[in-house]
Design an enzyme around this catalytic site. Structure first.
Site, mmCIF file in Angstrom:
data_model
loop_
_atom_site.group_PDB
_atom_site.id
_atom_site.type_symbol
_atom_site.label_atom_id
_atom_site.label_comp_id
_atom_site.label_asym_id
_atom_site.label_seq_id
_atom_site.Cartn_x
_atom_site.Cartn_y
_atom_site.Cartn_z
ATOM 1 N N ASP A 61 -57.249 -45.382 -10.324
ATOM 2 C CA ASP A 61 -57.567 -44.290 -9.404
ATOM 3 C C ASP A 61 -56.713 -44.370 -8.141
ATOM 4 O O ASP A 61 -56.014 -45.366 -7.915
ATOM 5 C CB ASP A 61 -59.065 -44.302 -9.045
ATOM 6 C CG ASP A 61 -59.603 -45.701 -8.758
ATOM 7 O OD1 ASP A 61 -58.802 -46.576 -8.395
ATOM 8 O OD2 ASP A 61 -60.812 -45.908 -8.901
ATOM 9 N N ASP A 129 -73.219 -48.066 -7.303
ATOM 10 C CA ASP A 129 -73.950 -46.950 -7.924
ATOM 11 C C ASP A 129 -73.599 -46.789 -9.405
ATOM 12 O O ASP A 129 -73.947 -45.790 -10.029
ATOM 13 C CB ASP A 129 -73.657 -45.636 -7.182
ATOM 14 C CG ASP A 129 -72.190 -45.206 -7.266
ATOM 15 O OD1 ASP A 129 -71.361 -45.951 -7.839
ATOM 16 O OD2 ASP A 129 -71.858 -44.114 -6.756
ATOM 17 N N HIS A 131 -70.482 -46.716 -10.711
ATOM 18 C CA HIS A 131 -69.225 -46.060 -11.081
ATOM 19 C C HIS A 131 -68.222 -47.071 -11.621
ATOM 20 O O HIS A 131 -68.232 -48.248 -11.250
ATOM 21 C CB HIS A 131 -68.629 -45.236 -9.923
ATOM 22 C CG HIS A 131 -68.033 -45.988 -8.794
ATOM 23 N ND1 HIS A 131 -68.307 -45.707 -7.476
ATOM 24 C CD2 HIS A 131 -67.124 -46.993 -8.746
ATOM 25 C CE1 HIS A 131 -67.613 -46.490 -6.689
ATOM 26 N NE2 HIS A 131 -66.881 -47.289 -7.437
ATOM 27 N N GLU A 136 -68.308 -41.050 -10.545
ATOM 28 C CA GLU A 136 -69.597 -41.149 -9.870
ATOM 29 C C GLU A 136 -70.718 -40.618 -10.777
ATOM 30 O O GLU A 136 -70.460 -39.920 -11.764
ATOM 31 C CB GLU A 136 -69.551 -40.347 -8.559
ATOM 32 C CG GLU A 136 -68.505 -40.849 -7.550
ATOM 33 C CD GLU A 136 -68.872 -42.178 -6.873
ATOM 34 O OE1 GLU A 136 -69.706 -42.930 -7.419
ATOM 35 O OE2 GLU A 136 -68.309 -42.461 -5.808
HETATM 36 C C1 GLP Z 1 -63.978 -48.898 -5.747
HETATM 37 C C2 GLP Z 1 -62.965 -48.561 -6.861
HETATM 38 C C3 GLP Z 1 -63.396 -49.165 -8.147
HETATM 39 C C4 GLP Z 1 -63.948 -50.533 -7.842
HETATM 40 C C5 GLP Z 1 -65.275 -50.393 -7.151
HETATM 41 C C6 GLP Z 1 -65.863 -51.681 -6.621
HETATM 42 O O1 GLP Z 1 -64.300 -47.867 -4.934
HETATM 43 N N1 GLP Z 1 -62.654 -47.202 -7.079
HETATM 44 O O2 GLP Z 1 -62.324 -49.200 -9.050
HETATM 45 O O3 GLP Z 1 -64.124 -51.252 -9.010
HETATM 46 O O4 GLP Z 1 -65.232 -49.384 -6.197
HETATM 47 O O5 GLP Z 1 -65.217 -52.131 -5.468
HETATM 48 P P1 GLP Z 1 -65.281 -53.625 -4.982
HETATM 49 O O6 GLP Z 1 -64.603 -54.436 -6.015
HETATM 50 O O7 GLP Z 1 -64.527 -53.669 -3.676
HETATM 51 O O8 GLP Z 1 -66.718 -53.975 -4.847
#
Ligand code: GLP
Length: 254
Positions: A61, A129, A131, A136
């Protein structure tokens, strides 16, 4: 699903690196966020030792409209983590174009490129959440790469990368869709900390539902979920997963 529950995120990162190195990995799908950073450090070490080299990678992403030089733009994060240290170059590390004039067209073009390349192994983190990528709750379980509006919980979660200001987190992004992610041959998801426990419980033991987008992974034939103790705290069948992991993956300590 193979679920590995580790004492620390460092141990999980080492086990994850072993999986990446052992599986066909010429085309990787790569996640951002803080979760995969330990794994990327292990892959850099493996590249230095000549045990690993990726020939190309596709990001999950990218934020829409983020300044091309912004250090938290996912292209820049991945360049810092992976470029010139894992076999990847500026030409072989692919990210969605968050600054395209037409983000919808850019998402479609990115989806086409991923389909043509074929991802061998997709690395994933997990949103609190539920995702994956930035898919989402309440979206299509078979979506293709698309423009997504970030949930306010996600903007709060990611505010730590933007001066603790949720308003500074871009409101939209381009993300691989759940259908796109599910086409990777192997999925490897990491989740650490108590803040991920509810999502991990849904991912592993919940009903498949758009309310928890990660649950679609239950429909994939080869999934590894590696957690620390905190993230696994809500799992009803944790003992069974530990037994299965040590029977199948005794070389990867858990
Ligand atoms: C982000 C990314 C995801 C990631 C997730 C968790 O916003 N878009 O690809 O896996 O949320 O983030 P983190 O690893 O910092 O907890």
């Amino acid at each position: 699903m193979d679920i590995g529950i580790f004492h620390t995120s460092d141990e999980a990162a080492r086990a994850a690196a072993q999986i990446v190195i052992e599986k066909p990995h010429s085309t990787l799908g790569v996640a951002t966020g803080s979760t995969p950073l330990g794994l990327y450090a292990e892959l850099r070490k493996a590249w230095q030792d000549g045990r690993f080299s990726a020939s190309s990678a596709y990001a999950l992403d990218e934020y829409v409209g983020i300044d091309a030089d912004h250090p938290e733009g996912y292209r820049n994060v991945l360049r810092r983590e992976l470029l010139g240290q894992t076999g990847l170059t500026g030409e072989t590390l692919h990210t969605p174009d968050g600054n395209a004039e037409d983000p919808v067209a850019a998402a479609a073009a990115y989806d086409f490129a991923i389909g043509a390349a074929g991802v061998d192994l997709q690395i994933l983190g997990l949103g609190s959440d539920g995702h994956i990528g930035f898919n989402e709750p309440g979206g299509s379980l078979v979506s293709r790469t698309h423009v997504e509006v970030l949930a306010s919980t996600t903007r709060h979660d990611n505010a730590r990368f933007f001066g603790n200001d949720p308003e500074a987190v871009p409101a939209t992004c381009i993300t691989q869709g759940l259908g796109t992610i599910m086409e990777a041959k192997v999925l490897l998801l990491l989740a650490f900390g108590a803040g991920k426990a509810e999502a991990v419980t849904h991912l592993v033991e919940g009903a498949v539902s758009a309310a928890w987008p990660c649950t679609i992974m239950q429909m994939h034939p080869e999934v590894y979920v590696l957690t620390d103790e905190e993230a696994a705290a809500g799992l009803e069948h944790a003992d069974l997963y530990r037994e299965r992991w040590s029977a199948l993956h005794s070389e990867r300590r858990a």
